[in-house]
Structures are given as structure tokens and as C-alpha cells.
Design a protein around this motif. Structure first.
Motif, PDB file in Angstrom:
ATOM      1  N   LEU A 197       0.829  -1.208   0.000  1.00  0.00           N
ATOM      2  CA  LEU A 197       0.000   0.000   0.000  1.00  0.00           C
ATOM      3  C   LEU A 197       0.866   1.262   0.000  1.00  0.00           C
ATOM      4  N   GLU A 198       2.020   1.213   0.678  1.00  0.00           N
ATOM      5  CA  GLU A 198       2.947   2.357   0.625  1.00  0.00           C
ATOM      6  C   GLU A 198       3.449   2.559  -0.806  1.00  0.00           C
ATOM      7  N   LEU A 199       3.729   1.487  -1.498  1.00  0.00           N
ATOM      8  CA  LEU A 199       4.165   1.597  -2.901  1.00  0.00           C
ATOM      9  C   LEU A 199       3.061   2.205  -3.753  1.00  0.00           C
TER      10      LEU A 199
ATOM     11  N   PHE B 204      -5.949   2.359 -13.471  1.00  0.00           N
ATOM     12  CA  PHE B 204      -6.595   1.165 -12.924  1.00  0.00           C
ATOM     13  C   PHE B 204      -7.621   1.533 -11.849  1.00  0.00           C
ATOM     14  N   LEU B 205      -7.356   2.646 -11.140  1.00  0.00           N
ATOM     15  CA  LEU B 205      -8.226   3.085 -10.039  1.00  0.00           C
ATOM     16  C   LEU B 205      -9.653   3.283 -10.571  1.00  0.00           C
ATOM     17  N   GLY B 206     -10.577   2.448 -10.090  1.00  0.00           N
ATOM     18  CA  GLY B 206     -11.973   2.542 -10.525  1.00  0.00           C
ATOM     19  C   GLY B 206     -12.291   1.734 -11.768  1.00  0.00           C
ATOM     20  N   TYR B 207     -11.271   1.151 -12.401  1.00  0.00           N
ATOM     21  CA  TYR B 207     -11.511   0.358 -13.621  1.00  0.00           C
ATOM     22  C   TYR B 207     -12.207  -0.947 -13.222  1.00  0.00           C
ATOM     23  N   ASN B 208     -13.431  -1.136 -13.674  1.00  0.00           N
ATOM     24  CA  ASN B 208     -14.267  -2.281 -13.236  1.00  0.00           C
ATOM     25  C   ASN B 208     -14.328  -2.366 -11.712  1.00  0.00           C
ATOM     26  N   GLY B 209     -14.224  -1.205 -11.047  1.00  0.00           N
ATOM     27  CA  GLY B 209     -14.280  -1.178  -9.590  1.00  0.00           C
ATOM     28  C   GLY B 209     -12.971  -1.499  -8.896  1.00  0.00           C
ATOM     29  N   TYR B 210     -11.866  -1.576  -9.649  1.00  0.00           N
ATOM     30  CA  TYR B 210     -10.569  -1.872  -9.021  1.00  0.00           C
ATOM     31  C   TYR B 210     -10.208  -0.755  -8.040  1.00  0.00           C
ATOM     32  N   PRO B 211      -9.747  -1.092  -6.816  1.00  0.00           N
ATOM     33  CA  PRO B 211      -9.639  -0.078  -5.756  1.00  0.00           C
ATOM     34  C   PRO B 211      -8.345   0.733  -5.692  1.00  0.00           C
ATOM     35  N   ASN B 212      -7.326   0.458  -6.502  1.00  0.00           N
ATOM     36  CA  ASN B 212      -6.026   1.117  -6.304  1.00  0.00           C
ATOM     37  C   ASN B 212      -5.371   1.545  -7.607  1.00  0.00           C
ATOM     38  N   THR B 213      -4.185   2.164  -7.446  1.00  0.00           N
ATOM     39  CA  THR B 213      -3.388   2.639  -8.587  1.00  0.00           C
ATOM     40  C   THR B 213      -2.568   1.514  -9.194  1.00  0.00           C
ATOM     41  N   LEU B 214      -1.970   0.694  -8.315  1.00  0.00           N
ATOM     42  CA  LEU B 214      -1.112  -0.403  -8.765  1.00  0.00           C
ATOM     43  C   LEU B 214      -1.802  -1.744  -8.573  1.00  0.00           C
TER      44      LEU B 214
ATOM     45  N   ASN C 271       4.729 -13.240  -5.148  1.00  0.00           N
ATOM     46  CA  ASN C 271       5.048 -14.677  -5.194  1.00  0.00           C
ATOM     47  C   ASN C 271       4.070 -15.478  -6.061  1.00  0.00           C
ATOM     48  N   SER C 272       3.149 -16.219  -5.430  1.00  0.00           N
ATOM     49  CA  SER C 272       2.241 -17.063  -6.218  1.00  0.00           C
ATOM     50  C   SER C 272       1.053 -16.279  -6.769  1.00  0.00           C
ATOM     51  N   ALA C 273       0.995 -14.981  -6.494  1.00  0.00           N
ATOM     52  CA  ALA C 273      -0.013 -14.139  -7.155  1.00  0.00           C
ATOM     53  C   ALA C 273       0.503 -13.827  -8.559  1.00  0.00           C
ATOM     54  N   VAL C 274      -0.336 -14.046  -9.550  1.00  0.00           N
ATOM     55  CA  VAL C 274       0.063 -13.865 -10.948  1.00  0.00           C
ATOM     56  C   VAL C 274      -0.090 -12.394 -11.333  1.00  0.00           C
ATOM     57  N   VAL C 275      -1.299 -11.890 -11.187  1.00  0.00           N
ATOM     58  CA  VAL C 275      -1.619 -10.486 -11.490  1.00  0.00           C
ATOM     59  C   VAL C 275      -2.787 -10.043 -10.611  1.00  0.00           C
ATOM     60  N   HIS C 276      -3.085  -8.729 -10.672  1.00  0.00           N
ATOM     61  CA  HIS C 276      -4.264  -8.116 -10.041  1.00  0.00           C
ATOM     62  C   HIS C 276      -4.276  -8.233  -8.519  1.00  0.00           C
ATOM     63  N   GLY C 277      -3.073  -8.362  -7.901  1.00  0.00           N
ATOM     64  CA  GLY C 277      -3.006  -8.324  -6.446  1.00  0.00           C
ATOM     65  C   GLY C 277      -3.322  -6.914  -5.953  1.00  0.00           C
ATOM     66  N   ILE C 278      -4.124  -6.811  -4.917  1.00  0.00           N
ATOM     67  CA  ILE C 278      -4.550  -5.511  -4.384  1.00  0.00           C
ATOM     68  C   ILE C 278      -3.555  -5.052  -3.319  1.00  0.00           C
ATOM     69  N   PRO C 279      -3.037  -3.820  -3.431  1.00  0.00           N
ATOM     70  CA  PRO C 279      -2.129  -3.296  -2.410  1.00  0.00           C
ATOM     71  C   PRO C 279      -2.763  -3.380  -1.013  1.00  0.00           C
TER      72      PRO C 279
ATOM     73  N   ASP D 244     -10.954 -12.155  -2.606  1.00  0.00           N
ATOM     74  CA  ASP D 244     -11.096 -10.696  -2.742  1.00  0.00           C
ATOM     75  C   ASP D 244     -11.691 -10.327  -4.107  1.00  0.00           C
ATOM     76  N   GLY D 245     -11.876 -11.312  -4.970  1.00  0.00           N
ATOM     77  CA  GLY D 245     -12.487 -11.060  -6.280  1.00  0.00           C
ATOM     78  C   GLY D 245     -11.506 -10.583  -7.339  1.00  0.00           C
ATOM     79  N   TRP D 246     -10.260 -10.333  -6.967  1.00  0.00           N
ATOM     80  CA  TRP D 246      -9.276  -9.802  -7.913  1.00  0.00           C
ATOM     81  C   TRP D 246      -8.021 -10.650  -8.058  1.00  0.00           C
ATOM     82  N   THR D 247      -7.384 -10.955  -6.921  1.00  0.00           N
ATOM     83  CA  THR D 247      -6.045 -11.542  -6.983  1.00  0.00           C
ATOM     84  C   THR D 247      -6.061 -12.882  -7.710  1.00  0.00           C
ATOM     85  N   VAL D 248      -5.293 -12.958  -8.780  1.00  0.00           N
ATOM     86  CA  VAL D 248      -5.152 -14.200  -9.544  1.00  0.00           C
ATOM     87  C   VAL D 248      -3.947 -14.948  -8.978  1.00  0.00           C
ATOM     88  N   LYS D 249      -4.139 -16.193  -8.558  1.00  0.00           N
ATOM     89  CA  LYS D 249      -3.056 -16.967  -7.946  1.00  0.00           C
ATOM     90  C   LYS D 249      -2.844 -18.281  -8.671  1.00  0.00           C
ATOM     91  N   THR D 250      -1.625 -18.800  -8.560  1.00  0.00           N
ATOM     92  CA  THR D 250      -1.361 -20.122  -9.132  1.00  0.00           C
ATOM     93  C   THR D 250      -2.031 -21.169  -8.253  1.00  0.00           C
TER      94      THR D 250
END
Ligand code: MF3
Ligand code: CO
Length: 257
Positions: free
Chosen positions: A38-40, A57-67, A72-80, A216-222
Motif C-alpha cells: 500500500l505504501e508503494l 486502474f483506479l476505478g476500472y471495473n471497480g478496481y480499488p487502487n493505482t497499482l 510470489n504465487s499471485a500472478v496479477v491483479h493483487g490488491i495493495p 477478494d475477487g481480484w487476486t489471480v493466484k497459481t
């Protein structure tokens, strides 16, 4: 229809995409054990707004953050979050901006302190596969040539290619046609023409290709919980050689220090 961008539009897309590259370099300065994702995110949002742009990304399809910060095992869309990065982690930082009506989108997977040789190799091969894909982003080739180049390179190293998320066109929308899968067959898919602008973004797993979405509805994990890497650049298709609209040079300048 796949938009064909004029030289002027490509210059605007270059400005937006280079701002993302510079934002990722700014974030790179803060990546160390103990920093929270979240600091990042705060650093990135501040940097983007200071440069007159808006986080895409902020607000894109309801995404809550900038980054998107995928550890690690999160592929993409991890929430800060308040998660503190620790020695040995890897974190994919994905960032988008909107500036002068044109979008930028790029991602880089960082090492936190020292990581294992196996993880280093995964990052190296994934980044190299992105450049193999970029070599195919020339007039007369097809999106399947890009996918084939990425897939064959990564699989030859024993890694697997995520199927559910893919690269995309970018312009006056964050995601535009064409779809740019990181797998495919040579000679398949839409024909590439000068002036098309695409984001190529291999998401490569050390283990099996299967993924799931966290609660969380977002984080894609292996599925197998093994690490995954993600690198993304935007390029304009051109004759003979792709025109890179974003770069890792600013990031890697910071990482050298
Ligand atoms: N870079 C990501 C992509 O191209 C965008 C993240 S989508 C968001 O798919 F919803 F998280 F913003
Ligand atoms: Co993207």
C-alpha cells in the motif's frame, strides 16, 4: 476493428507509456523488506498525479487502487495492502495511467533482497520471453506469432503460460483489440499492421499453468502456489522492427544502485 494510430497519436501514447515506466522506476526506489504494498501504491499515485496524469486502474471495473501488486504465487491483479514485503519475495508491479486521453500500461516483477536462483531464472526467462514476443510485433506477422514466440521460449525452460489473462491493444481505452495471447500458433490470429499499438504481457508460472481467483475477487493466484512472473511493455507495430513505447531502462537504472 483494430485501431491504426497516426504518428501524432503514437507520440501521445509514448508520453503516457513513458510516464508509466518512470512511475515504476519511482516505485523501484522504495522496494525493500518491510515496505507495504500500500505504501508503494501511494508513491505511485502521488507521482502520477504530480505529472498531470490519472491512475488508469483506479476505478476500472471497480478496481480499488493505482497499482496491482502481485506477490510470489499471485500472478496479477493483487490488491495493495498492509502486507510487508520480505526478503526473498518477488512482486509484480503493474501500473496504468491516462494522460492527454491516451493510456499507458506496463509491469515489472521485482526481487525483494536476495531470492533463490530458481526464482531469478523464472524472472529472467519471463522478461526475455517478452522481448521474443516484441521481435514478432512487426507488420505482416500475426498475434499468434507473438504468442508462439513467448510460449515456446518459456516452455523450453520448463515453465507454463497462463491462459486466462492476455495482452491487448491500448490507445484511447486501456484495453482495445486485438487480443494478444502469450500462447498460440505461428500464422494464426489477427494480422499486424503499422500503427497498431499493443501491450505484450507474459504471465509465466514456475509450475503448472492453472490459476484461480482469490476471495477478494481480484487476486489471480497459481493453483499449485508456486511463483509466477509478469512483465509488460507497450509497442507500436512498425515495418521491420517494433517501436517500444515503454521501457525498463529507468527501472533498471534504479536497481543498479
Ligand atoms: N495491466 C492490466 C491488464 O492489462 C490492467 C489491470 S486491470 C485492473 O490487464 F483492473 F486491475 F485495473
Ligand atoms: Co496490460
Amino acid at each position: 476493428m483494430i485501431p491504426i494510430r497516426s504518428a501524432e497519436e503514437i507520440e501521445l501514447l509514448r508520453v503516457s507509456n513513458l510516464l508509466v515506466s518512470k512511475t515504476l522506476a519511482e516505485v523501484a526506489k522504495w522496494i525493500r523488506p518491510g515496505v507495504t504494498t500500500l505504501e508503494l501504491d501511494k508513491k505511485a499515485e502521488e507521482f502520477i498525479r504530480d505529472h498531470g496524469a490519472v491512475p488508469a486502474f483506479l476505478g476500472y471495473n471497480g478496481y480499488p487502487n493505482t497499482l496491482c501488486t502481485s506477490v510470489n504465487s499471485a500472478v496479477v491483479h493483487g490488491i495493495p495492502s498492509k502486507y510487508e514485503l520480505k526478503e526473498g519475495d518477488i512482486v509484480s508491479i503493474d501500473c496504468g495511467v491516462l494522460l492527454n486521453n491516451y493510456y499507458g500500461d506496463s509491469a515489472y516483477t521485482f526481487m525483494v533482497g536476495e531470492v533463490t536462483d530458481a526464482v531469478k531464472k523464472l524472472l529472467q526467462v519471463t522478461k526475455e520471453s517478452l522481448f521474443k514476443g516484441i521481435e514478432q510485433a512487426v507488420e505482416g506477422k500475426r498475434t499468434g506469432d507473438i504468442g508462439y514466440a513467448i510460449q515456446s521460449y518459456c516452455e523450453s525452460h520448463g515453465y507454463s503460460v497462463v491462459r486466462e489473462m492476455i495482452g491487448h491493444g491500448i490507445g484511447t481505452k486501456l484495453h482495445e483489440p486485438p487480443e494478444v495471447p502469450n500462447y498460440g500458433r505461428r500464422g494464426n490470429g489477427p494480422l499486424l499492421k503499422k500503427g497498431m499499438v499493443i501491450c505484450i504481457e507474459p504471465m509465466i508460472n514456475m509450475g503448472e499453468k492453472n490459476i484461480y481467483i482469490e476471495s477478494d475477487g481480484w487476486t489471480v493466484k497459481t493453483r499449485d502456489n508456486k511463483p509466477s512472473a509478469h512483465f509488460e511493455l507497450a509497442v507500436a507495430v512498425d515495418k521491420g522492427k517494433a517501436d517500444l513505447l515503454s521501457t525498463f531502462e529507468y527501472i533498471e537504472e534504479v536497481l543498479k544502485k
